[in-house]
Design an enzyme around this catalytic site. Structure first.
Site, PDB file in Angstrom:
ATOM      1  N   LYS A   7      -3.907  47.981 112.432  1.00 32.42           N
ATOM      2  CA  LYS A   7      -4.614  48.291 113.832  1.00 32.42           C
ATOM      3  C   LYS A   7      -5.787  49.010 113.339  1.00 32.42           C
ATOM      4  CE  LYS A   7      -4.172  51.676 117.384  1.00 32.42           C
ATOM      5  NZ  LYS A   7      -5.343  51.094 118.360  1.00 32.42           N
TER       6      LYS A   7
ATOM      7  N   TRP B 123      -2.493  31.630 121.681  1.00 33.37           N
ATOM      8  CA  TRP B 123      -1.124  31.288 121.992  1.00 33.37           C
ATOM      9  C   TRP B 123      -0.818  31.121 123.501  1.00 33.37           C
ATOM     10  CZ3 TRP B 123      -2.786  35.605 119.045  1.00 33.37           C
ATOM     11  CH2 TRP B 123      -2.779  36.916 119.898  1.00 33.37           C
TER      12      TRP B 123
ATOM     13  N   PHE C  49      -6.387  34.491 124.519  1.00 30.53           N
ATOM     14  CA  PHE C  49      -5.214  34.176 123.256  1.00 30.53           C
ATOM     15  C   PHE C  49      -5.113  32.833 122.896  1.00 30.53           C
ATOM     16  CE2 PHE C  49      -4.733  38.759 124.122  1.00 30.53           C
ATOM     17  CZ  PHE C  49      -4.744  39.301 122.767  1.00 30.53           C
TER      18      PHE C  49
ATOM     19  N   ARG D  73     -22.591  53.378 117.066  1.00 35.10           N
ATOM     20  CA  ARG D  73     -23.657  54.190 116.278  1.00 35.10           C
ATOM     21  C   ARG D  73     -25.103  53.254 116.172  1.00 35.10           C
ATOM     22  NH1 ARG D  73     -21.257  54.840 110.495  1.00 35.10           N
ATOM     23  NH2 ARG D  73     -20.580  56.892 111.425  1.00 35.10           N
TER      24      ARG D  73
ATOM     25  N   ASN E 184      -3.496  43.420 108.177  1.00 34.83           N
ATOM     26  CA  ASN E 184      -2.533  43.344 109.376  1.00 34.83           C
ATOM     27  C   ASN E 184      -2.583  44.876 110.252  1.00 34.83           C
ATOM     28  OD1 ASN E 184      -0.891  44.861 107.554  1.00 34.83           O
ATOM     29  ND2 ASN E 184       0.638  43.691 108.009  1.00 34.83           N
TER      30      ASN E 184
ATOM     31  N   GLU F 253     -13.058  38.758 115.453  1.00 39.24           N
ATOM     32  CA  GLU F 253     -11.615  38.070 115.548  1.00 39.24           C
ATOM     33  C   GLU F 253     -12.212  36.406 115.102  1.00 39.24           C
ATOM     34  OE1 GLU F 253      -8.841  39.595 115.450  1.00 39.24           O
ATOM     35  OE2 GLU F 253      -8.859  40.938 116.892  1.00 39.24           O
TER      36      GLU F 253
ATOM     37  N   LYS G 289      -9.193  47.311 113.346  1.00 41.13           N
ATOM     38  CA  LYS G 289     -10.307  46.474 112.800  1.00 41.13           C
ATOM     39  C   LYS G 289     -11.691  46.329 113.801  1.00 41.13           C
ATOM     40  CE  LYS G 289      -7.310  43.227 111.937  1.00 41.13           C
ATOM     41  NZ  LYS G 289      -6.080  43.867 112.244  1.00 41.13           N
ATOM     42  N   THR G 290     -11.242  45.988 115.091  1.00 42.21           N
ATOM     43  CA  THR G 290     -12.142  45.952 116.196  1.00 42.21           C
ATOM     44  C   THR G 290     -12.547  47.144 116.652  1.00 42.21           C
ATOM     45  OG1 THR G 290     -11.024  43.719 117.097  1.00 42.21           O
ATOM     46  CG2 THR G 290     -12.648  44.890 118.352  1.00 42.21           C
ATOM     47  N   THR G 291     -11.887  48.224 116.568  1.00 44.33           N
ATOM     48  CA  THR G 291     -12.225  49.436 116.970  1.00 44.33           C
ATOM     49  C   THR G 291     -13.098  50.157 116.092  1.00 44.33           C
ATOM     50  OG1 THR G 291      -9.837  49.897 117.998  1.00 44.33           O
ATOM     51  CG2 THR G 291     -11.501  52.040 117.556  1.00 44.33           C
TER      52      THR G 291
END
Length: 199
Positions: free
Chosen positions: A41, A96, A94, A53, A39, A131, A43-45
């Protein structure tokens, strides 16, 4: 040499021996399955960092963005002109916001076709499924379909899977799993997401 320096040198010699032993025993060469979950911040970064790379070495890379694809993305803006980068973006944004399960499922299935093509391409060195965990959680994609594509991918291809609550079967088949753990997040204290920092 002081006692402290002597102890430090002995400790570093032991550490060096252990590291060299692990390096010597790592003799398998193949692509990996990497899962960035949790949970917190980043993951995508982290995935985009690996994309950068791989592109830096001239490898062909595919990025499939589920959920956040319509958002502004600084990394994508910077890298999208690279001829070795292929992007596929789910058209709904999104879930939602849409609040339409069938439309989201259709959009997911459409972009998954692109993912399957990338996962079957022996020229694609790295594929990011950004995601995708939400697609499995909400039932837009079937776990067996995803597992089959991962299992049948070219031997040299690495796949990075990002998102919260990674499916236990993806975690089980992964070579590397990193769980980002939130300690504190600025957004929860009323701070807006910052361009160039958060997206």
């Amino acid at each position: 040499m002081s006692d402290r320096d002597t102890r430090h040198k002995a400790s570093m010699e032991k550490l060096k021996a252990r590291v060299e032993e692990k390096i010597a025993s790592a003799n398998e060469q193949r692509g990996l399955i990497i899962v960035n979950t949790g949970n917190g911040k980043g993951k995508t970064t982290a995935a985009w960092g690996t994309v950068t790379r791989a592109l830096g070495y001239g490898y062909k890379v595919g990025v499939v963005q589920f959920i956040k694809g319509l958002w502004e993305c600084g990394e994508r803006n910077r890298l999208e002109e690279d001829a070795n980068l292929e992007l596929a973006i789910m058209a709904t944004g999104f879930t939602w916001d849409t609040q339409n399960r069938q439309a989201d499922t259709d959009a997911c299935q459409e972009v998954w076709k692109e993912a399957e093509r990338m996962l079957a391409d022996p020229e694609t060195y790295l594929v990011v499924l950004d995601e995708i965990t939400y697609m499995l959680k909400f039932g837009y994609l079937d776990i067996e379909t995803v597992k089959q594509a991962l299992e049948n991918r070219p031997l040299e291809q690495t796949v990075i899977i990002t998102g919260r609550n990674a499916h236990r079967e993806l975690v089980a088949m992964a070579d590397t799993v990193t769980e980002m753990q939130e300690v504190r997040h600025a957004f929860n204290n009323g701070l807006q997401a910052r361009r160039g920092i958060d997206f």
